[in-house]
Design a protein around this motif. Structure first.
Motif, mmCIF file in Angstrom:
data_model
loop_
_atom_site.group_PDB
_atom_site.id
_atom_site.type_symbol
_atom_site.label_atom_id
_atom_site.label_comp_id
_atom_site.label_asym_id
_atom_site.label_seq_id
_atom_site.Cartn_x
_atom_site.Cartn_y
_atom_site.Cartn_z
ATOM 1 N N VAL A 1 2.221 21.930 39.438
ATOM 2 C CA VAL A 1 1.091 22.174 40.403
ATOM 3 C C VAL A 1 0.106 21.026 40.303
ATOM 4 O O VAL A 1 -0.152 20.377 41.352
ATOM 5 N N ARG A 2 -0.058 20.377 39.030
ATOM 6 C CA ARG A 2 -0.939 19.306 38.772
ATOM 7 C C ARG A 2 -0.281 18.069 39.433
ATOM 8 O O ARG A 2 -0.842 17.194 40.259
ATOM 9 N N MET A 3 1.042 17.996 39.390
ATOM 10 C CA MET A 3 1.818 16.687 39.735
ATOM 11 C C MET A 3 1.587 16.888 41.491
ATOM 12 O O MET A 3 1.555 15.624 42.235
ATOM 13 N N SER A 4 1.628 17.904 41.993
ATOM 14 C CA SER A 4 1.608 18.250 43.554
ATOM 15 C C SER A 4 0.435 17.893 43.974
ATOM 16 O O SER A 4 0.164 17.727 45.341
ATOM 17 N N GLU A 5 -0.737 18.154 43.204
ATOM 18 C CA GLU A 5 -2.119 18.014 43.529
ATOM 19 C C GLU A 5 -2.620 16.607 43.296
ATOM 20 O O GLU A 5 -3.632 16.262 44.136
ATOM 21 N N GLU A 6 -2.273 16.149 42.280
ATOM 22 C CA GLU A 6 -2.890 14.909 41.753
ATOM 23 C C GLU A 6 -2.116 13.532 42.355
ATOM 24 O O GLU A 6 -0.855 13.817 42.410
ATOM 25 N N THR A 7 -2.828 12.653 42.623
ATOM 26 C CA THR A 7 -2.270 11.171 42.905
ATOM 27 C C THR A 7 -2.620 10.204 41.995
ATOM 28 O O THR A 7 -1.973 8.950 42.147
ATOM 29 N N THR A 8 -3.528 10.442 41.096
ATOM 30 C CA THR A 8 -4.092 9.614 40.323
ATOM 31 C C THR A 8 -2.964 9.477 39.122
ATOM 32 O O THR A 8 -1.933 9.845 38.856
ATOM 33 N N ILE A 9 -2.868 7.861 38.837
ATOM 34 C CA ILE A 9 -1.853 7.426 37.761
ATOM 35 C C ILE A 9 -2.545 8.138 36.244
ATOM 36 O O ILE A 9 -3.825 8.115 36.085
ATOM 37 N N GLY A 10 -1.508 8.611 35.689
ATOM 38 C CA GLY A 10 -1.794 9.218 34.299
ATOM 39 C C GLY A 10 -2.076 10.462 34.396
ATOM 40 O O GLY A 10 -2.367 11.201 33.108
ATOM 41 N N VAL A 11 -1.449 11.379 35.331
ATOM 42 C CA VAL A 11 -1.975 12.783 35.491
ATOM 43 C C VAL A 11 -0.604 13.197 34.267
ATOM 44 O O VAL A 11 -0.925 14.384 33.853
ATOM 45 N N LYS A 12 0.561 12.732 34.279
ATOM 46 C CA LYS A 12 1.369 13.185 33.306
ATOM 47 C C LYS A 12 0.870 13.084 31.920
ATOM 48 O O LYS A 12 0.958 14.018 30.958
ATOM 49 N N GLU A 13 0.229 11.859 31.464
ATOM 50 C CA GLU A 13 -0.222 11.553 30.342
ATOM 51 C C GLU A 13 -1.393 12.881 29.831
ATOM 52 O O GLU A 13 -1.568 13.187 28.822
ATOM 53 N N HIS A 14 -2.259 12.824 30.797
ATOM 54 C CA HIS A 14 -3.261 13.737 30.779
ATOM 55 C C HIS A 14 -2.995 15.131 30.484
ATOM 56 O O HIS A 14 -3.448 15.867 29.558
ATOM 57 N N PHE A 15 -2.144 15.708 31.139
ATOM 58 C CA PHE A 15 -1.182 17.054 31.176
ATOM 59 C C PHE A 15 -0.669 17.223 29.567
ATOM 60 O O PHE A 15 -1.181 18.053 28.948
ATOM 61 N N TYR A 16 -0.038 16.106 29.175
ATOM 62 C CA TYR A 16 0.585 16.220 27.997
ATOM 63 C C TYR A 16 -0.309 16.157 26.763
ATOM 64 O O TYR A 16 -0.275 16.792 25.701
ATOM 65 N N GLU A 17 -1.584 15.678 27.066
ATOM 66 C CA GLU A 17 -2.632 15.329 25.956
ATOM 67 C C GLU A 17 -3.401 16.722 25.790
ATOM 68 O O GLU A 17 -3.825 17.099 24.775
ATOM 69 N N GLU A 18 -3.388 17.475 26.751
ATOM 70 C CA GLU A 18 -4.138 18.727 26.851
ATOM 71 C C GLU A 18 -2.963 19.736 26.049
ATOM 72 O O GLU A 18 -3.737 20.683 25.559
ATOM 73 N N LEU A 19 -1.930 19.538 25.709
ATOM 74 C CA LEU A 19 -1.133 20.365 25.014
ATOM 75 C C LEU A 19 -1.348 20.624 23.651
ATOM 76 O O LEU A 19 -1.720 19.364 22.939
ATOM 77 N N THR A 20 -1.104 21.595 23.042
ATOM 78 C CA THR A 20 -1.010 21.815 21.457
ATOM 79 C C THR A 20 0.168 20.955 20.934
ATOM 80 O O THR A 20 1.111 20.596 21.811
ATOM 81 N N GLU A 21 0.277 20.560 19.623
ATOM 82 C CA GLU A 21 1.343 20.055 19.301
ATOM 83 C C GLU A 21 2.616 20.689 19.454
ATOM 84 O O GLU A 21 4.009 20.139 19.733
ATOM 85 N N GLY A 22 2.682 21.920 19.227
ATOM 86 C CA GLY A 22 3.771 23.017 19.595
ATOM 87 C C GLY A 22 4.182 22.909 20.961
ATOM 88 O O GLY A 22 5.522 22.863 21.321
ATOM 89 N N GLN A 23 3.199 22.892 21.975
ATOM 90 C CA GLN A 23 3.417 23.002 23.464
ATOM 91 C C GLN A 23 4.234 21.618 23.514
ATOM 92 O O GLN A 23 4.978 21.437 24.539
ATOM 93 N N ARG A 24 3.813 20.406 23.052
ATOM 94 C CA ARG A 24 4.264 19.199 23.493
ATOM 95 C C ARG A 24 5.736 19.237 22.951
ATOM 96 O O ARG A 24 6.670 18.831 23.683
ATOM 97 N N ALA A 25 5.978 19.517 21.895
ATOM 98 C CA ALA A 25 7.333 19.623 21.570
ATOM 99 C C ALA A 25 8.358 20.623 22.144
ATOM 100 O O ALA A 25 9.418 20.027 22.410
ATOM 101 N N LEU A 26 7.542 21.740 22.621
ATOM 102 C CA LEU A 26 8.506 22.510 23.515
ATOM 103 C C LEU A 26 8.737 21.857 24.886
ATOM 104 O O LEU A 26 9.834 22.032 25.583
#
Length: 176
Positions: free
Chosen positions: A31-56
């Motif tokens: 959803v975020r990738m389809s709505e956002e056009t700014t650079i860094g969307v992937k990184e921002h999403f990844y930073e919001e995740l817990t360590e476990g969610q990042r690993a998963l």
């Protein structure tokens, strides 16, 4: 980014626990990738995740791409290796889940790709899927690596599911 799940909607069958914890994450990501056009969307999403969610998340990103066939195993490994931050995140997910056999497999993949002068940045990345069939030595080594992957993958899934079951609060929040 803890995902809230109603207890009545959540089945605690550990054989698919990792997939059930991943599905809400990938939906949010798409959803975020389809709505956002700014650079860094992937990184921002990844930073919001817990360590476990990042690993998963990284486990699923990698395994969903490489598990389809030998050629996909080769090409996606080469593609992710050419992105040092992503490759490091893939490796760290197996450290997080205490999966030494998969971590060793990644080391072997990395060694083999570097031995065949595969790029380590996207700047020079022009690898095609055909290259695997055009190089007998590379093909033989990746056949061997893919066989290792197919052999250890079921145990990896089991380890991840067991880990999540013991650390559920790192992945989702169960609501009564």
């Amino acid at each position: 980014m803890i995902i809230n799940v109603k207890e009545k909607d959540f089945e605690f069958n550990s054989s698919s626990l990792s997939q059930r914890c991943f599905e809400p994450l990938i939906k949010i990501y798409k959803v975020r990738m389809s709505e956002e056009t700014t650079i860094g969307v992937k990184e921002h999403f990844y930073e919001e995740l817990t360590e476990g969610q990042r690993a998963l998340f990284m486990f699923n990103v990698y395994s969903n791409h490489i598990s389809k066939s030998l050629i996909e195993f080769y090409w996606w490994s080469a593609y992710f290796l050419a992105q040092p931050k992503i490759w490091a995140s893939i490796k760290s997910c197996f450290t997080y889940f205490h999966d030494e056999p998969f971590l060793l497999l990644l080391e072997k993949i990395e060694q083999e790709l570097k031995r065949h002068n595969h790029p380590t940045t996207l700047e020079n990345f022009a690898i095609t899927r055909d290259e695997l069939n055009d190089n007998n030595e590379l093909h033989a080594s990746f056949e061997s690596l893919y066989a290792i992957f197919e052999n250890i993958y079921p145990t990896t899934i089991e380890k991840i599911n067991t880990f999540i079951e013991k650390n559920l609060q790192e992945f989702i929040q169960i609501e009564k």
